[in-house]
Scaffold this motif. Structure first.
Motif, short mmCIF file in Angstrom:
data_model
loop_
_atom_site.label_atom_id
_atom_site.label_comp_id
_atom_site.label_asym_id
_atom_site.label_seq_id
_atom_site.Cartn_x
_atom_site.Cartn_y
_atom_site.Cartn_z
N GLU A 63 -22.29 -3.34 -7.16
CA GLU A 63 -23.51 -4.28 -6.96
C GLU A 63 -23.75 -4.62 -8.44
O GLU A 63 -24.08 -5.81 -8.62
N ALA A 64 -23.98 -3.69 -9.30
CA ALA A 64 -24.65 -3.88 -10.48
C ALA A 64 -23.85 -4.50 -11.52
O ALA A 64 -24.38 -5.04 -12.37
N VAL A 65 -22.48 -4.09 -11.53
CA VAL A 65 -21.67 -4.54 -12.71
C VAL A 65 -20.88 -5.83 -12.40
O VAL A 65 -20.48 -5.78 -11.24
N ARG A 66 -20.86 -6.84 -13.27
CA ARG A 66 -20.42 -8.04 -12.84
C ARG A 66 -19.17 -8.35 -13.74
O ARG A 66 -18.08 -9.04 -13.23
N GLU A 67 -18.93 -7.68 -14.86
CA GLU A 67 -17.92 -8.14 -15.64
C GLU A 67 -16.73 -7.34 -15.46
O GLU A 67 -15.61 -7.88 -15.36
N SER A 68 -17.02 -6.02 -15.42
CA SER A 68 -15.67 -5.07 -15.39
C SER A 68 -15.21 -4.91 -14.15
O SER A 68 -16.05 -5.08 -13.07
N THR A 69 -14.01 -4.56 -13.80
CA THR A 69 -13.45 -4.33 -12.27
C THR A 69 -13.91 -3.00 -12.06
O THR A 69 -14.23 -1.94 -13.02
N VAL A 70 -14.54 -2.83 -10.92
CA VAL A 70 -15.31 -1.46 -10.17
C VAL A 70 -13.85 -0.91 -9.17
O VAL A 70 -13.52 -1.75 -8.64
N CYS A 71 -13.82 0.25 -9.43
CA CYS A 71 -12.64 0.84 -8.77
C CYS A 71 -13.24 2.29 -7.95
O CYS A 71 -14.02 2.88 -8.54
N SER A 72 -12.52 2.52 -7.06
CA SER A 72 -12.56 3.77 -6.54
C SER A 72 -11.34 4.54 -6.35
O SER A 72 -10.32 3.64 -5.93
N LEU A 73 -11.33 5.89 -6.30
CA LEU A 73 -10.00 6.64 -6.20
C LEU A 73 -9.93 6.87 -4.72
O LEU A 73 -10.89 6.95 -3.85
N ALA A 74 -8.80 6.89 -4.21
CA ALA A 74 -8.37 7.23 -2.69
C ALA A 74 -7.26 7.94 -2.60
O ALA A 74 -6.15 7.65 -3.16
N ARG A 75 -7.18 9.02 -2.02
CA ARG A 75 -5.71 9.86 -1.54
C ARG A 75 -5.19 9.00 -0.67
O ARG A 75 -5.75 8.01 -0.14
N ALA A 76 -3.84 9.32 -0.37
CA ALA A 76 -2.88 8.36 0.15
C ALA A 76 -3.21 8.34 1.80
O ALA A 76 -2.24 8.90 2.38
N ASN A 77 -4.26 8.39 2.24
CA ASN A 77 -4.39 8.38 3.64
C ASN A 77 -5.68 7.22 4.05
O ASN A 77 -6.21 6.60 3.38
N GLU A 78 -5.65 6.96 5.43
CA GLU A 78 -6.18 5.76 5.87
C GLU A 78 -7.81 5.91 5.68
O GLU A 78 -8.32 4.88 5.12
N ASN A 79 -8.22 7.04 6.06
CA ASN A 79 -9.76 7.21 5.82
C ASN A 79 -10.27 7.07 4.38
O ASN A 79 -11.19 6.16 4.12
#
Ligand code: KIV
Ligand code: ZN
Length: 518
Positions: A63-79
């Motif tokens: 919500e706070a960052v506008r210019e950079s891409t924001v990313c989350s890590l996720a293991r290779a599973n649906e949840n």
């Protein structure tokens, strides 16, 4: 025209996997905003499935960052992928970074999956992530120990499934520059659809070669580097952002690419990350260490005075040294204080928090003639703690030492609205104060680290103390700053005790349970 080298910062994810470096939501927002000011291209804000706290923190950064891409890590599973997709949803530019291990040792002993199962899970994960965003990164964990033929199959299939960035990690810090560069050359030459993705390198520093390996990959076609501020990261850390950026910039004769980084923000970002995580920067650390631009020998000093370039390949001011301009003094008012905080990207949660920070600023200005930006950063770092999180608070401390006598301390703390007092003798004033506190709180914690650094220069500088505590497998860092290092030590100890009581358990993505097939 030079290619752009994408800078992917993982301080808030891989960096956070360092013992005791976990950050609160507000701390992540502060770091996220500073990374944006640094003009980092991609900010990996956390691992959404790790805990509710991490999910909320990633959302707040999104919500706070506008210019950079924001990313989350996720293991290779649906949840994991759904959690990551929901966490980054508010971002203007969003990425999901999904990964699965591809080395025989990880597949057999950790995942207990066959090559075919891993390949299938990877492709499925990428396809699901594409339902949330067009910007999907796939990593083959432990690529360094994976078979190249299998890596080629996995990468070709994940690019075909929609991965736009392919990350090749040296998870265990095993590679050497020549081999790492050659691996990139090989992958790019052999994979038929290699040109449809950006190639990324992610190196750990176990053999001290994370930066060298990353740069070797860049020389062989990588156009994204994953790195952290101050090289933070578990074990020996990750490749250091400031070293990568300054190497590419200083040796533009060698690297045919450039970054979008505003290098003058490097030192302020380094200091912020160090203050928040409690990981001090070693004085001889390249670019951001206190001695990185200090010349001690007479011959060097003489040379630099005659012509700076005799011994300097970068200018200190270009990376943000000296940007800590003297900002405020004893007579500065509340508005000047508020506006300097906002220039530094610090917004306090409430008017009360601002008032409390301003009162502390006045106290500090009484003790210390000159107040620098670093002092302000240290001063407000306590304000991100909510009253519920601050179970113990220092009320007063009296410390006495005299040659030939055993040092003595008397400490009063407030806990849940009640005052408690205790006194103790110790090897020194710090020891006596911490013993007096322990006698009141009975934490039973083990002290893993105690360190003091001066925030600015001069004997009136604030001392910044880091205390690392361990209990029942959990490790936390506490920081405290004051012109009196005994007080700073007591604050650091209390801050670590407060953290010990507040943070929820997190799951390390790489040690967590095996992924379910989506
Ligand atoms: O080191 C590693 O392999 C990682 C992956 C999750 C990218 O951090
Ligand atoms: Zn890593």
């Amino acid at each position: 025209m030079q290619d752009q080298l994408i800078i992917f910062d993982t301080t808030m994810r891989d960096g956070e996997q360092s013992p005791g470096a976990s950050m609160t939501r507000d701390e992540k927002v502060r770091i996220g905003k500073q990374l944006e000011r640094l003009r980092v291209d991609v900010i990996e804000a956390g691992f959404a499935a790790a805990s509710v706290g991490d999910f909320d923190a990633i959302r707040a950064v999104a919500e706070a960052v506008r210019e950079s891409t924001v990313c989350s890590l996720a293991r290779a599973n649906e949840n994991d992928i759904r959690r990551a997709g929901e966490a980054v949803a508010p971002a203007r530019r969003k990425r999901i970074h999904t990964f699965i291990a591809t080395s025989p040792i990880h597949m057999k002993l950790k995942l207990r999956m066959s090559e075919e199962q891993v390949l299938e899970a990877a492709v499925r994960a990428v396809k699901l992530a594409r339902e949330y965003t067009d910007d999907v990164e796939f990593s083959a964990e432990d690529a360094v120990r994976s078979e190249v033929d299998f890596l080629c199959r996995v990468f070709e299939a994940t690019i075909a499934a929609g991965a736009t960035t392919i990350n090749v990690p040296d998870t265990v810090g095993y590679s050497v520059p020549e081999r790492w560069g050659a691996l990139f050359g090989d992958l790019l030459a052999r994979i038929p659809n290699a040109d449809k993705a950006v190639w990324s390198t992610h190196c750990h520093n176990d053999l001290g070669m994370a930066v060298a390996n990353s740069l070797a990959a860049v020389m062989h076609g990588a156009r994204q580097v994953e790195c952290t501020i101050n090289g933070l990261g578990e074990r020996a850390g990750n490749a250091s952002l400031e070293e990568i950026v300054m190497a590419v910039r200083t040796r533009s004769d060698v690297f045919s690419c450039s970054t979008a980084i505003d290098a003058t923000q490097i030192v302020p970002t380094s200091k912020l990350v160090s203050t928040i995580t409690g990981y001090p920067v070693q004085p001889n650390k390249a670019v951001v260490g206190a001695n990185a631009f200090a010349h001690e020998s007479g011959i060097h000093q003489d040379g630099v005075l005659k012509h700076r370039e005799t011994y300097e390949i970068m200018r200190a001011e270009d990376v943000g040294w000296g940007a800590n301009r003297l900002t405020l003094g004893k007579l500065s008012g509340r508005n000047a204080f508020r506006s300097r905080l906002s220039e530094l990207g610090i917004t306090l949660a409430s008017e009360e928090a601002l008032n409390a920070a301003f009162a502390r600023f006045k106290e500090l200005a009484d003790k210390k003639r000159e107040i620098f930006d670093e002092d302000l950063q240290a001063l407000v770092s306590d304000e991100s703690v909510t009253p519920e999180q601050e179970r113990f608070k220092l009320v007063s401390l009296l410390a006495h030492s005299e040659t030939g006598e055993q040092p003595f301390a008397k400490v009063v703390i407030a806990s849940d609205g009640h005052e408690m007092r205790s006194e103790a003798r110790g090897a020194g004033l710090v020891d006596a104060s911490l013993q007096a506190i322990e006698a009141m709180v009975h934490s039973g914690t083990e002290l893993l680290l105690y360190s003091v650094n001066n925030i600015t220069t001069g004997t009136d500088s604030q001392g910044e103390v880091t205390v690392r505590l361990a209990k029942g497998g959990r490790v936390v860092n506490g920081m405290g700053a004051d012109t009196d290092i005994v007080v700073a030590s007591a604050k650091a100890f209390l801050s670590a005790l407060n953290k010990m009581g507040i943070s929820a358990a997190r799951v390390n993505p790489q040690y967590g349970e095996e992924p379910e097939t989506p």
